[in-house]
Design an enzyme around this catalytic site. Structure first.
Site, PDB file in Angstrom:
ATOM      1  CE1 TYR A  46      -3.231  -2.793   0.057  1.00  0.00           C
ATOM      2  CE2 TYR A  46      -3.654  -2.385   2.376  1.00  0.00           C
ATOM      3  CZ  TYR A  46      -3.921  -3.091   1.217  1.00  0.00           C
ATOM      4  OH  TYR A  46      -4.865  -4.085   1.222  1.00  0.00           O
ATOM      5  CB  SER A  95     -13.839  -4.154  -2.305  1.00  0.00           C
ATOM      6  OG  SER A  95     -12.599  -3.598  -2.655  1.00  0.00           O
ATOM      7  CG  PHE A 107     -23.328  -1.625  -4.000  1.00  0.00           C
ATOM      8  CD1 PHE A 107     -24.208  -1.340  -2.971  1.00  0.00           C
ATOM      9  CD2 PHE A 107     -22.206  -2.385  -3.710  1.00  0.00           C
ATOM     10  CE1 PHE A 107     -23.987  -1.797  -1.685  1.00  0.00           C
ATOM     11  CE2 PHE A 107     -21.970  -2.853  -2.423  1.00  0.00           C
ATOM     12  CZ  PHE A 107     -22.863  -2.559  -1.408  1.00  0.00           C
TER      13      PHE A 107
END
Length: 308
Positions: free
Chosen positions: A52, A217, A228
């Site tokens: 990361y 996620s 979404f």
């Protein structure tokens, strides 16, 4: 915040993990405020990986939390290793695992990790090498608990051929719209695409073996295609259903999306990747909500999942 046991360990962890993949998007005052807010919310489980920000995220986190022995006692730190973007490969060799952990500890300014996960399966894995690395890390006190990420049952079984430490967690992609590990269980022996067992029944395997699933996620659809929530063009029925249930509980749609994962009896620990304090607060509120069976299924169906 409500806690669960991580796998078969005695480690009590909050049901929401704070993912630090994007902490390098914050400046120092923002990062300090974000970390402090997480601690105030009881979300003291911070999740990292050596890739990361090419390691910078761990350094930024340690700086933001002002790491010291007293601070270290207040937090639970997890990191991952095994992906080598510089080489275009995965690497579960003993040498790489040991080298990676030393670098992680240096960046986090700590003597030990509470949890180390192997990041993405390495098809060239030699279980005895992983076992040797884990034994050395455990005996030296550098890592207290071990787990995997994105692995199916047989890959885990292969590791267990040599690894003696319990594998306490498996980090897997899972959200309302990416729920094949759940939907295939409804379609056993059916002649449709939903019946395809794509992951070796990893959900049931983890439950049978007391391995904590850490969904990553939890708001994404596809493979980082977008979120979404609020996407009424692609997911109108899903957002309508979530919004109605959110209104009933007096919370945000974010809270309900996390509560949907927490409602599953697998005792999952979602990894939240937001760096927005308000969204973090909304995520943490999910720990206090238990959706009804009817609500859980209505959300599942409204995402386009068909019950046989």
């Amino acid at each position: 915040m409500r806690t669960i046991k991580l796998g078969t360990s005695t480690l009590d962890v909050p049901v929401v993990a704070v993912g630090c993949m994007r902490i390098n998007s914050l400046d120092k005052p923002q990062a300090e405020r974000f970390v402090r807010t997480a601690l105030d919310l009881g979300a003291n489980f911070f999740e990292h990986a050596d890739i990361y920000g090419t390691g910078k995220c761990e350094e930024i986190f340690a700086d933001a939390i002002q790491m010291s022995p007293s601070v270290r006692d207040q937090v639970i730190l997890q990191s991952k290793c095994g992906i080598r973007p510089d080489k275009g490969m995965f690497d579960f060799s003993k040498e790489h695992i040991l080298t990676s952990v030393d670098a992680i500890l240096k960046r986090l300014r700590t003597d030990y990790l509470d949890v180390l996960l192997l990041h993405r399966p390495d098809t060239l894995v030699e279980p005895e090498e992983v076992a040797a690395a884990f034994d050395q890390l455990e005996s030296s006190g550098k890592v207290r608990h071990f787990g995997v990420s994105n692995q199916n049952p047989m890959q885990i079984e292969l590791l267990k051929k040599s690894v003696k430490q319990p594998l306490v967690a498996n980090q897997l992609q899972l959200s309302i719209t990416n729920a094949t590990m759940i939907s295939q269980g409804f379609n056993v022996n059916m002649e449709n695409g939903a019946a395809v067992n794509r992951d070796g029944s990893i959900l049931d395997y983890c439950r049978l073996n007391d391995i904590t699933i850490q969904p990553w996620s939890p708001f994404q659809y596809g493979f980082f295609e977008g979120v979404f929530l609020g996407n009424n063009e692609k997911f109108p029925e899903l957002n309508k259903t979530i919004d109605e249930i959110a209104a009933k509980y007096g919370v945000s749609n974010t809270t309900i999306a996390v509560a949907w994962l927490l409602r599953h009896p697998a005792n999952m620990q979602p990894v939240i990747g937001t760096m927005n304090i308000e969204r973090l607060q909304d995520c943490c509120k999910a720990a206090d909500i238990r959706l009804t069976r009817e609500e859980w299924y209505s959300i599942f169906r409204s995402a386009g999942n068909i019950l046989p």
